[in-house]
Design a protein around this motif. Structure first.
Motif, PDB file in Angstrom:
ATOM      1  N   LEU A 239       8.370  42.620 -10.489  1.00 55.29           N
ATOM      2  CA  LEU A 239       7.225  42.791 -10.326  1.00 55.29           C
ATOM      3  C   LEU A 239       6.680  42.598 -11.583  1.00 55.29           C
ATOM      4  O   LEU A 239       5.557  41.753 -12.384  1.00 55.29           O
ATOM      5  N   SER A 240       6.984  43.697 -12.782  1.00 56.20           N
ATOM      6  CA  SER A 240       5.930  44.166 -13.376  1.00 56.20           C
ATOM      7  C   SER A 240       6.607  43.054 -14.673  1.00 56.20           C
ATOM      8  O   SER A 240       5.528  42.970 -15.814  1.00 56.20           O
ATOM      9  N   ALA A 241       7.419  42.115 -15.122  1.00 53.18           N
ATOM     10  CA  ALA A 241       7.580  40.812 -15.796  1.00 53.18           C
ATOM     11  C   ALA A 241       6.902  39.839 -14.731  1.00 53.18           C
ATOM     12  O   ALA A 241       6.065  39.162 -16.217  1.00 53.18           O
TER      13      ALA A 241
ATOM     14  N   ARG B 157       2.624  36.446 -16.773  1.00 56.60           N
ATOM     15  CA  ARG B 157       1.496  36.342 -16.313  1.00 56.60           C
ATOM     16  C   ARG B 157       0.055  35.781 -17.125  1.00 56.60           C
ATOM     17  O   ARG B 157      -0.469  34.997 -17.361  1.00 56.60           O
ATOM     18  N   TYR B 158      -0.021  36.948 -17.371  1.00 59.56           N
ATOM     19  CA  TYR B 158      -1.626  37.328 -18.284  1.00 59.56           C
ATOM     20  C   TYR B 158      -1.307  37.291 -19.389  1.00 59.56           C
ATOM     21  O   TYR B 158      -2.017  37.494 -20.863  1.00 59.56           O
ATOM     22  N   VAL B 159       0.060  37.724 -20.148  1.00 55.43           N
ATOM     23  CA  VAL B 159       0.167  38.300 -21.158  1.00 55.43           C
ATOM     24  C   VAL B 159       1.254  37.025 -22.165  1.00 55.43           C
ATOM     25  O   VAL B 159       2.260  37.336 -22.160  1.00 55.43           O
ATOM     26  N   ASN B 160       1.042  36.619 -23.698  1.00 53.86           N
ATOM     27  CA  ASN B 160       1.933  35.837 -24.168  1.00 53.86           C
ATOM     28  C   ASN B 160       2.945  36.831 -25.170  1.00 53.86           C
ATOM     29  O   ASN B 160       2.492  36.595 -26.225  1.00 53.86           O
TER      30      ASN B 160
ATOM     31  N   SER C  45       7.134  35.694  -4.014  1.00 54.56           N
ATOM     32  CA  SER C  45       7.886  36.599  -4.524  1.00 54.56           C
ATOM     33  C   SER C  45       7.654  37.805  -5.050  1.00 54.56           C
ATOM     34  O   SER C  45       8.023  38.697  -4.958  1.00 54.56           O
ATOM     35  N   ALA C  46       5.973  37.559  -5.826  1.00 55.53           N
ATOM     36  CA  ALA C  46       5.280  38.577  -6.510  1.00 55.53           C
ATOM     37  C   ALA C  46       5.262  39.794  -5.254  1.00 55.53           C
ATOM     38  O   ALA C  46       5.529  40.653  -4.958  1.00 55.53           O
ATOM     39  N   TYR C  47       4.860  38.652  -4.317  1.00 50.55           N
ATOM     40  CA  TYR C  47       4.092  39.138  -2.913  1.00 50.55           C
ATOM     41  C   TYR C  47       5.551  40.070  -2.177  1.00 50.55           C
ATOM     42  O   TYR C  47       5.727  41.554  -1.710  1.00 50.55           O
TER      43      TYR C  47
END
Lengths: 149, 183
Positions: free
Chosen positions: A78-80, A85-88, A111-113
């Motif tokens: 989940l962290s990954a 998703r938000y940080v390059n 899958s994130a859910y």
């Protein structure tokens, strides 16, 4: 020693099955044309394998170690997915660039859910049962399962 | 009503014990998303989240599509009229698209139903079209390369799909000469 109702183990195992199927079926889409070992596709396969193993363990032996493993695997995944998703972040050593700034990829949000559910349930089960090992001499009162009524 | 229960002699709020069930309800809700044609679907509308409320699918089927040149951090590249970056796929052979199914959800084809206009710096002679695999619509090509959007581009000027390895090939932005940038 069973920590948490066996039914919860089965339900969280179902979440890991969802996570594993999504990663397993999506892996080939992330195989680079030039091949390689530590690729995004192979990381997806590793996640699918880990999810499958944890799902089996949760059904067969839902003990403290298994729940801890479930929390570790789901929290890492989940962290990954949220981070990339938000940080390059870019490539880190042998780890390829996993940046993908979208939730629109088929199965990604699902899958994130599933991972979030596994994190939540695993964490709660471990917190609720956190005192079990600290007081081995303490007389047994009731089990977690018996408290569901 | 008893609000606490005892687990190994420790008073535990009942609401805490109900959280695992609530967590699993999230999984059930996610499964519902599948049943309603959600995240595992392959319809082009799944790409609609990009670029705000204007869906990618409607924009991709613009009857008066045009290709223009934009200057980005990668240099001069091709975009559509709204500045959305266009990509080529190295797996494509000739002007035939090899992106199908889930690939098209992530990489929507740049399609048109009419004549494609060439903006400044764009060669009209390099523009073309192929039936491809984008649901029967004509996919715009440039220098023989079928053109795609990337669903991870959220605003004009974004080039988040550059140099990604996905679906068996690499994805690159394309310059006005019709060749890939980088790679």
């Amino acid at each position: 020693m069973i920590v948490g109702p066996r039914a919860l183990g089965i339900l969280v195992a179902a979440a890991f099955v969802i996570d594993g199927v999504v990663h397993g079926t999506s892996a080939s889409a992330y195989d680079p044309a030039h091949g390689g070992f530590i690729t995004e596709g192979n990381l997806f396969r590793a996640e699918a394998l880990a999810a499958a193993v944890v799902a089996i363990l949760l059904v067969l032996t839902p003990n403290r170690l298994t729940w801890t493993l479930a929390l570790a695997v789901s929290a890492t995944a989940l962290s990954a997915v949220i981070l990339y998703r938000y940080v390059n972040v870019g490539a880190i050593g042998p780890l390829p660039d996993l940046y993908e700034p979208t939730w629109q990829v088929p199965g990604k949000l699902l899958s994130a859910y599933a991972e979030a559910s596994a994190v939540l349930v695993s964490g709660v089960v471990l917190v609720v049962n956190r005192g079990r090992r600290r007081a081995p001499s303490e007389p047994r009162t009731t089990t977690f399962q018996e408290n569901q009524t | 009503m008893q609000r606490f229960t005892r687990v190994r002699g420790v008073a535990t709020p009942k609401i805490l014990l109900s959280l695992p069930a609530a967590g699993f309800a999230m999984v059930v809700a996610a499964c519902g998303a599948i049943a309603s044609g959600g995240y595992l679907g392959t319809s082009s509308s799944a790409a609609g989240g990009a670029y705000g409320s204007t869906t990618m699918s409607s924009a991709a089927a613009s009857p008066a599509a045009s290709v223009v040149v934009a200057t980005t951090s990668l240099g001069q590249i091709l975009t559509d009229a709204r500045g959305r970056t266009l990509y080529l796929f190295t797996k494509d052979s000739g002007n035939s698209s090899s992106c199908t199914g889930a690939c098209l959800t992530v990489w929507p084809a740049f399609t048109a139903t009419g004549v494609v206009q060439a903006g400044g710096g764009v060669s009209q002679g390099l523009l073309g079209a192929t039936a491809g695999s984008s649901g029967g619509q004509v996919q715009v090509t440039y220098n023989g390369h079928p053109l795609y959007y990337y669903v991870g581009d959220n605003k004009p000027g974004d080039t988040n799909g550059q140099n990604l390895d996905q679906y068996g090939g690499s994805w690159y932005v394309i310059d006005p000469a019709g060749t890939q940038v980088g790679g």
